[in-house]
Motif scaffolding. Structure first.
Motif, PDB file in Angstrom:
ATOM      1  N   PRO A 105      60.060 -60.631  50.793  1.00 39.04           N
ATOM      2  CA  PRO A 105      60.392 -59.263  51.195  1.00 39.04           C
ATOM      3  C   PRO A 105      59.433 -58.796  52.291  1.00 39.04           C
ATOM      4  O   PRO A 105      58.302 -59.285  52.392  1.00 39.04           O
ATOM      5  N   ILE A 106      59.910 -57.869  53.099  1.00 38.79           N
ATOM      6  CA  ILE A 106      59.030 -57.183  54.044  1.00 38.79           C
ATOM      7  C   ILE A 106      59.332 -55.695  53.946  1.00 38.79           C
ATOM      8  O   ILE A 106      60.391 -55.291  53.466  1.00 38.79           O
ATOM      9  N   GLU A 107      58.422 -54.901  54.414  1.00 33.83           N
ATOM     10  CA  GLU A 107      58.602 -53.449  54.373  1.00 33.83           C
ATOM     11  C   GLU A 107      59.462 -53.007  55.554  1.00 33.83           C
ATOM     12  O   GLU A 107      59.439 -53.616  56.622  1.00 33.83           O
ATOM     13  N   LYS A 108      60.201 -51.907  55.348  1.00 35.08           N
ATOM     14  CA  LYS A 108      61.058 -51.369  56.412  1.00 35.08           C
ATOM     15  C   LYS A 108      60.245 -51.061  57.661  1.00 35.08           C
ATOM     16  O   LYS A 108      60.681 -51.353  58.779  1.00 35.08           O
ATOM     17  N   ILE A 109      59.063 -50.496  57.492  1.00 38.44           N
ATOM     18  CA  ILE A 109      58.232 -50.153  58.645  1.00 38.44           C
ATOM     19  C   ILE A 109      57.854 -51.409  59.437  1.00 38.44           C
ATOM     20  O   ILE A 109      57.790 -51.389  60.666  1.00 38.44           O
ATOM     21  N   GLN A 110      57.649 -52.526  58.746  1.00 41.12           N
ATOM     22  CA  GLN A 110      57.346 -53.789  59.427  1.00 41.12           C
ATOM     23  C   GLN A 110      58.584 -54.320  60.147  1.00 41.12           C
ATOM     24  O   GLN A 110      58.501 -54.772  61.290  1.00 41.12           O
ATOM     25  N   PHE A 111      59.729 -54.252  59.481  1.00 47.03           N
ATOM     26  CA  PHE A 111      60.978 -54.686  60.097  1.00 47.03           C
ATOM     27  C   PHE A 111      61.227 -53.885  61.382  1.00 47.03           C
ATOM     28  O   PHE A 111      61.480 -54.460  62.444  1.00 47.03           O
ATOM     29  N   ASP A 112      61.133 -52.575  61.279  1.00 45.73           N
ATOM     30  CA  ASP A 112      61.372 -51.716  62.441  1.00 45.73           C
ATOM     31  C   ASP A 112      60.379 -52.011  63.566  1.00 45.73           C
ATOM     32  O   ASP A 112      60.753 -52.030  64.746  1.00 45.73           O
ATOM     33  N   HIS A 113      59.143 -52.265  63.210  1.00 40.83           N
ATOM     34  CA  HIS A 113      58.109 -52.565  64.207  1.00 40.83           C
ATOM     35  C   HIS A 113      58.407 -53.884  64.929  1.00 40.83           C
ATOM     36  O   HIS A 113      58.272 -53.977  66.149  1.00 40.83           O
ATOM     37  N   ILE A 114      58.840 -54.875  64.194  1.00 38.54           N
ATOM     38  CA  ILE A 114      59.210 -56.170  64.796  1.00 38.54           C
ATOM     39  C   ILE A 114      60.373 -55.994  65.754  1.00 38.54           C
ATOM     40  O   ILE A 114      60.355 -56.537  66.867  1.00 38.54           O
ATOM     41  N   ILE A 115      61.365 -55.221  65.361  1.00 42.79           N
ATOM     42  CA  ILE A 115      62.518 -54.983  66.239  1.00 42.79           C
ATOM     43  C   ILE A 115      62.054 -54.287  67.526  1.00 42.79           C
ATOM     44  O   ILE A 115      62.466 -54.656  68.629  1.00 42.79           O
ATOM     45  N   LYS A 116      61.174 -53.315  67.380  1.00 44.66           N
ATOM     46  CA  LYS A 116      60.651 -52.597  68.546  1.00 44.66           C
ATOM     47  C   LYS A 116      59.857 -53.533  69.463  1.00 44.66           C
ATOM     48  O   LYS A 116      60.040 -53.529  70.688  1.00 44.66           O
ATOM     49  N   LEU A 117      59.001 -54.362  68.882  1.00 37.75           N
ATOM     50  CA  LEU A 117      58.203 -55.290  69.670  1.00 37.75           C
ATOM     51  C   LEU A 117      59.064 -56.302  70.424  1.00 37.75           C
ATOM     52  O   LEU A 117      58.702 -56.765  71.499  1.00 37.75           O
ATOM     53  N   SER A 118      60.203 -56.654  69.828  1.00 34.66           N
ATOM     54  CA  SER A 118      61.038 -57.706  70.423  1.00 34.66           C
ATOM     55  C   SER A 118      61.968 -57.191  71.520  1.00 34.66           C
ATOM     56  O   SER A 118      62.639 -57.984  72.170  1.00 34.66           O
ATOM     57  N   SER A 119      61.990 -55.895  71.740  1.00 30.98           N
ATOM     58  CA  SER A 119      62.901 -55.320  72.746  1.00 30.98           C
ATOM     59  C   SER A 119      62.421 -55.543  74.161  1.00 30.98           C
ATOM     60  O   SER A 119      61.259 -55.638  74.446  1.00 30.98           O
TER      61      SER A 119
END
Length: 135
Positions: A121-135
């Motif tokens: 599992p990962i936290e939503k805040i981590q998921f969102d941060h990864i998506i932001k970093l990958s943009s």
């Protein structure tokens, strides 16, 4: 909705394989903790796809499309399970392990602390941060 990370050696099964297949069974997991996480996954949960091995990077986002069912590769009926996932999108800029380790928001992920675990599992805040970093 929950957020997860799954790991695969690209030579065994890659993001490109999942994208080509459009949906596939995530099976062959033989770790009790990872199996328990598979049992917790629900349809619609978001899944980061991580290439282990040489590249060590998050390369895409998938979605759980079918919840836990008996693993068809469990020939000894030991209670192993599988799920189905489908690709949503490849990351424009994959996030490598070094970046994850150096990021204060990401360096607490189970990927760092339990590096051999293939489903986590990962936290939503981590998921969102990864998506932001990958943009």
């Amino acid at each position: 909705m929950n957020y997860w990370l799954v790991k695969s050696e690209p030579s065994e099964y890659s993001w490109e394989d999942l994208s080509k297949n459009r949906e596939d069974i995530w099976d062959g997991i033989r770790n009790f903790q990872a199996r328990n996480y598979l049992k917790e996954m629900k349809c619609g949960d978001q899944v980061l796809f991580y290439h282990s091995g040489k590249t060590k990077e998050i390369v895409g986002v998938a979605e759980v499309s079918e919840e836990a069912f008996p693993d068809p590769k469990d020939n000894e009926n030991k209670g192993w399970v599988a799920i189905k996932i489908k690709p949503k999108k490849a990351l424009k800029n994959p996030i490598d392990l070094e970046r994850i380790k150096s990021d204060d928001l990401l360096n607490t992920m189970p990927l760092i602390k339990q590096s051999r675990l293939s489903v986590m599992p990962i936290e939503k805040i981590q998921f969102d941060h990864i998506i932001k970093l990958s943009s």
